[in-house]
Motif scaffolding. Structure first.
Motif, PDB file in Angstrom:
ATOM      1  N   LYS A   1     -17.517 -17.433  42.061  1.00  0.00           N
ATOM      2  CA  LYS A   1     -17.832 -16.517  43.161  1.00  0.00           C
ATOM      3  C   LYS A   1     -18.086 -17.371  44.391  1.00  0.00           C
ATOM      4  O   LYS A   1     -18.877 -18.304  44.360  1.00  0.00           O
ATOM      5  CB  LYS A   1     -19.057 -15.680  42.829  1.00  0.00           C
ATOM      6  N   ALA A   2     -17.412 -17.030  45.505  1.00  0.00           N
ATOM      7  CA  ALA A   2     -17.533 -17.819  46.729  1.00  0.00           C
ATOM      8  C   ALA A   2     -17.717 -16.898  47.929  1.00  0.00           C
ATOM      9  O   ALA A   2     -17.284 -15.752  47.918  1.00  0.00           O
ATOM     10  CB  ALA A   2     -16.295 -18.679  46.931  1.00  0.00           C
ATOM     11  N   GLU A   3     -18.361 -17.431  48.972  1.00  0.00           N
ATOM     12  CA  GLU A   3     -18.523 -16.674  50.221  1.00  0.00           C
ATOM     13  C   GLU A   3     -17.173 -16.457  50.881  1.00  0.00           C
ATOM     14  O   GLU A   3     -16.835 -15.358  51.295  1.00  0.00           O
ATOM     15  CB  GLU A   3     -19.445 -17.415  51.187  1.00  0.00           C
ATOM     16  N   ILE A   4     -16.409 -17.533  51.006  1.00  0.00           N
ATOM     17  CA  ILE A   4     -15.093 -17.486  51.641  1.00  0.00           C
ATOM     18  C   ILE A   4     -14.105 -18.207  50.742  1.00  0.00           C
ATOM     19  O   ILE A   4     -14.394 -19.286  50.232  1.00  0.00           O
ATOM     20  CB  ILE A   4     -15.116 -18.160  53.028  1.00  0.00           C
ATOM     21  N   SER A   5     -12.936 -17.627  50.548  1.00  0.00           N
ATOM     22  CA  SER A   5     -11.901 -18.282  49.753  1.00  0.00           C
ATOM     23  C   SER A   5     -10.554 -18.159  50.447  1.00  0.00           C
ATOM     24  O   SER A   5     -10.278 -17.187  51.155  1.00  0.00           O
ATOM     25  CB  SER A   5     -11.828 -17.672  48.360  1.00  0.00           C
ATOM     26  N   LYS A   6      -9.723 -19.188  50.252  1.00  0.00           N
ATOM     27  CA  LYS A   6      -8.386 -19.210  50.836  1.00  0.00           C
ATOM     28  C   LYS A   6      -7.446 -19.777  49.791  1.00  0.00           C
ATOM     29  O   LYS A   6      -7.731 -20.813  49.179  1.00  0.00           O
ATOM     30  CB  LYS A   6      -8.363 -20.076  52.090  1.00  0.00           C
ATOM     31  N   ARG A   7      -6.344 -19.101  49.577  1.00  0.00           N
ATOM     32  CA  ARG A   7      -5.359 -19.550  48.601  1.00  0.00           C
ATOM     33  C   ARG A   7      -4.197 -20.208  49.335  1.00  0.00           C
ATOM     34  O   ARG A   7      -3.521 -19.584  50.152  1.00  0.00           O
ATOM     35  CB  ARG A   7      -4.875 -18.362  47.792  1.00  0.00           C
TER      36      ARG A   7
ATOM     37  N   SER B   1      -1.711 -23.275  42.864  1.00  0.00           N
ATOM     38  CA  SER B   1      -2.653 -24.194  42.241  1.00  0.00           C
ATOM     39  C   SER B   1      -3.712 -24.765  43.179  1.00  0.00           C
ATOM     40  O   SER B   1      -4.528 -25.574  42.758  1.00  0.00           O
ATOM     41  CB  SER B   1      -1.895 -25.356  41.584  1.00  0.00           C
ATOM     42  N   VAL B   2      -3.735 -24.341  44.453  1.00  0.00           N
ATOM     43  CA  VAL B   2      -4.694 -24.873  45.421  1.00  0.00           C
ATOM     44  C   VAL B   2      -5.494 -23.732  46.038  1.00  0.00           C
ATOM     45  O   VAL B   2      -4.927 -22.802  46.622  1.00  0.00           O
ATOM     46  CB  VAL B   2      -3.979 -25.672  46.540  1.00  0.00           C
TER      47      VAL B   2
ATOM     48  N   PHE C   1      -9.189 -23.040  48.406  1.00  0.00           N
ATOM     49  CA  PHE C   1     -10.286 -23.574  49.199  1.00  0.00           C
ATOM     50  C   PHE C   1     -11.433 -22.578  49.107  1.00  0.00           C
ATOM     51  O   PHE C   1     -11.256 -21.384  49.346  1.00  0.00           O
ATOM     52  CB  PHE C   1      -9.865 -23.768  50.659  1.00  0.00           C
ATOM     53  N   LEU C   2     -12.638 -23.067  48.752  1.00  0.00           N
ATOM     54  CA  LEU C   2     -13.800 -22.211  48.551  1.00  0.00           C
ATOM     55  C   LEU C   2     -14.985 -22.740  49.339  1.00  0.00           C
ATOM     56  O   LEU C   2     -15.170 -23.947  49.445  1.00  0.00           O
ATOM     57  CB  LEU C   2     -14.174 -22.147  47.073  1.00  0.00           C
ATOM     58  N   LYS C   3     -15.801 -21.841  49.874  1.00  0.00           N
ATOM     59  CA  LYS C   3     -17.023 -22.228  50.573  1.00  0.00           C
ATOM     60  C   LYS C   3     -18.205 -21.643  49.815  1.00  0.00           C
ATOM     61  O   LYS C   3     -18.232 -20.442  49.526  1.00  0.00           O
ATOM     62  CB  LYS C   3     -17.021 -21.723  52.011  1.00  0.00           C
ATOM     63  N   SER C   4     -19.191 -22.477  49.502  1.00  0.00           N
ATOM     64  CA  SER C   4     -20.401 -22.071  48.770  1.00  0.00           C
ATOM     65  C   SER C   4     -20.046 -21.359  47.466  1.00  0.00           C
ATOM     66  O   SER C   4     -20.463 -20.231  47.237  1.00  0.00           O
ATOM     67  CB  SER C   4     -21.290 -21.189  49.632  1.00  0.00           C
ATOM     68  N   ALA C   5     -19.275 -22.032  46.650  1.00  0.00           N
ATOM     69  CA  ALA C   5     -18.809 -21.443  45.397  1.00  0.00           C
ATOM     70  C   ALA C   5     -19.823 -21.674  44.277  1.00  0.00           C
ATOM     71  O   ALA C   5     -20.401 -22.745  44.163  1.00  0.00           O
ATOM     72  CB  ALA C   5     -17.473 -22.040  44.998  1.00  0.00           C
ATOM     73  N   ARG C   6     -20.033 -20.636  43.473  1.00  0.00           N
ATOM     74  CA  ARG C   6     -20.843 -20.728  42.258  1.00  0.00           C
ATOM     75  C   ARG C   6     -19.897 -20.661  41.071  1.00  0.00           C
ATOM     76  O   ARG C   6     -19.137 -19.709  40.923  1.00  0.00           O
ATOM     77  CB  ARG C   6     -21.818 -19.575  42.157  1.00  0.00           C
ATOM     78  N   ILE C   7     -19.954 -21.674  40.220  1.00  0.00           N
ATOM     79  CA  ILE C   7     -19.102 -21.745  39.046  1.00  0.00           C
ATOM     80  C   ILE C   7     -19.997 -21.575  37.824  1.00  0.00           C
ATOM     81  O   ILE C   7     -20.935 -22.342  37.636  1.00  0.00           O
ATOM     82  CB  ILE C   7     -18.358 -23.089  39.005  1.00  0.00           C
TER      83      ILE C   7
END
Length: 40
Positions: free
Chosen positions: A4-10, A14-15, A17-23
């Motif tokens: 779960k991330a605040e901001i994500s970009k695909r 296979s690539v 980009f995530l900001k403040s991601a919780r894994i």
């Protein structure tokens, strides 16, 4: 695995980009018991 991330970009299949991601592997993604935090 749940992410779960605040901001994500695909970029492509296979690539991501995530900001403040919780894994986590917890079932409750909104309030997990444990998680790894990736701030960038």
């Amino acid at each position: 695995m749940n992410i779960k991330a605040e901001i994500s970009k695909r970029e492509n299949d296979s690539v991501y980009f995530l900001k403040s991601a919780r894994i986590t592997t917890a079932k409750n993604v909104d309030d997990p018991e444990y998680y790894f935090l990736s701030p960038k």
